[in-house]
Design an enzyme around this catalytic site. Structure first.
Site, short mmCIF file in Angstrom:
data_model
loop_
_atom_site.label_atom_id
_atom_site.label_comp_id
_atom_site.label_asym_id
_atom_site.label_seq_id
_atom_site.Cartn_x
_atom_site.Cartn_y
_atom_site.Cartn_z
N CYS A 8 45.64 -25.30 28.66
CA CYS A 8 47.04 -25.59 28.11
C CYS A 8 47.10 -27.07 27.58
CB CYS A 8 47.83 -25.49 29.38
SG CYS A 8 48.36 -23.89 29.89
N ASP A 31 33.17 -25.21 22.09
CA ASP A 31 32.66 -25.75 23.53
C ASP A 31 31.97 -27.10 23.63
OD1 ASP A 31 32.42 -23.53 25.98
OD2 ASP A 31 31.33 -25.51 25.98
N HIS A 47 49.60 -19.13 28.87
CA HIS A 47 48.57 -19.33 29.97
C HIS A 47 48.46 -18.04 30.75
CE1 HIS A 47 46.61 -21.34 33.47
NE2 HIS A 47 47.27 -20.45 34.05
N ASN A 86 34.30 -14.43 30.87
CA ASN A 86 33.91 -14.37 32.34
C ASN A 86 35.46 -14.54 33.18
OD1 ASN A 86 31.14 -14.91 31.78
ND2 ASN A 86 31.91 -17.37 31.73
N GLY A 92 31.42 -16.51 36.88
CA GLY A 92 30.90 -17.71 35.73
C GLY A 92 32.12 -18.38 35.45
N THR A 94 34.97 -20.85 35.21
CA THR A 94 35.20 -22.17 35.63
C THR A 94 36.64 -22.82 35.07
OG1 THR A 94 34.09 -23.39 33.74
CG2 THR A 94 32.74 -23.04 35.82
N HIS A 97 41.91 -20.34 32.28
CA HIS A 97 43.13 -20.11 31.29
C HIS A 97 42.07 -19.02 30.45
CE1 HIS A 97 46.06 -21.42 28.09
NE2 HIS A 97 45.34 -20.67 27.39
N HIS A 99 39.53 -17.34 28.05
CA HIS A 99 39.15 -17.73 26.78
C HIS A 99 37.90 -16.87 26.46
CE1 HIS A 99 37.39 -19.74 30.15
NE2 HIS A 99 36.29 -19.93 29.80
N HIS A 101 34.41 -16.58 24.79
CA HIS A 101 33.35 -17.30 24.01
C HIS A 101 32.79 -16.59 23.06
CE1 HIS A 101 32.41 -19.83 27.84
NE2 HIS A 101 33.13 -19.02 28.37
P1 AMP Z 1 34.05 -20.46 31.78
O1 AMP Z 1 33.01 -21.16 32.62
O2 AMP Z 1 33.76 -19.13 31.25
O3 AMP Z 1 35.33 -20.56 32.49
O4 AMP Z 1 34.04 -21.34 30.46
C1 AMP Z 1 34.60 -22.67 30.37
C2 AMP Z 1 33.99 -23.32 29.30
O5 AMP Z 1 34.83 -24.50 28.90
C3 AMP Z 1 32.50 -23.86 29.49
O6 AMP Z 1 31.64 -23.47 28.35
C4 AMP Z 1 32.73 -25.30 29.26
O7 AMP Z 1 31.60 -25.96 28.54
C5 AMP Z 1 34.03 -25.51 28.29
N1 AMP Z 1 34.78 -26.68 28.38
C6 AMP Z 1 35.10 -27.31 29.59
N2 AMP Z 1 35.88 -28.45 29.28
C7 AMP Z 1 35.91 -28.45 27.95
C8 AMP Z 1 36.67 -29.40 26.89
N3 AMP Z 1 37.21 -30.50 27.22
N4 AMP Z 1 36.67 -29.04 25.65
C9 AMP Z 1 36.00 -28.00 25.18
N5 AMP Z 1 35.22 -27.11 26.13
C10 AMP Z 1 35.43 -27.30 27.24
ZN ZN Z 2 46.48 -22.84 30.69
#
Ligand code: AMP
Ligand code: ZN
Length: 113
Positions: A8, A31, A47, A86, A92, A94, A97, A99, A101
């Protein structure tokens, strides 16, 4: 909108990102820790924590996110690429929000780990 949510905050421009696409509903950016030569993230501005939290009203934006990913991959001449979302920590996730990939530029094995 969640005040503490990293994506967000990226969508609002409070945290910098390398933006690749931006419209009223969707943002795409690089990423920060790429797992392939091309590794993009596509997010809805709204969100939505996980795929388990999708509502019928989100159907259109999810479809558009995939089309944005395809457009960006085609612009990079990637005809073969992978879309991954994920859902929840054990799979996986992390950043909570939603997204997409989009990965390309190397051999992608199946099944993923
Ligand atoms: P996930 O583990 O599927 O939730 O993917 C989260 C992704 O966000 C990971 O591939 C991280 O490398 C990426 N990530 C985390 N912080 C940032 C950021 N500030 N800018 C761009 N990507 C990010
Ligand atoms: Zn969010």
């Amino acid at each position: 909108m969640s005040e503490q949510c990293l994506f967000c905050r990226i969508a609002k421009g409070e945290i910098p990102s390398t933006k690749l696409h931006e419209d009223d509903e969707i943002l795409a950016f690089e990423d920060i820790n790429p797992q392939a030569p091309s590794h993009l993230l596509v997010i809805p501005r709204k969100h939505i924590a996980t795929m388990n939290d999708l509502a019928e009203a989100d159907d259109a934006v999810l479809g558009r996110m995939h089309r944005v990913a395809a457009k960006l991959m085609q612009e990079r001449d990637h005809s073969a690429w992978r879309a991954v979302t994920n859902c929840n920590a054990e799979a996986g996730q992390t950043v909570f929000h939603l997204h997409l990939h989009a990965l390309a530029g190397r051999s992608l094995r199946w099944p993923p780990g």
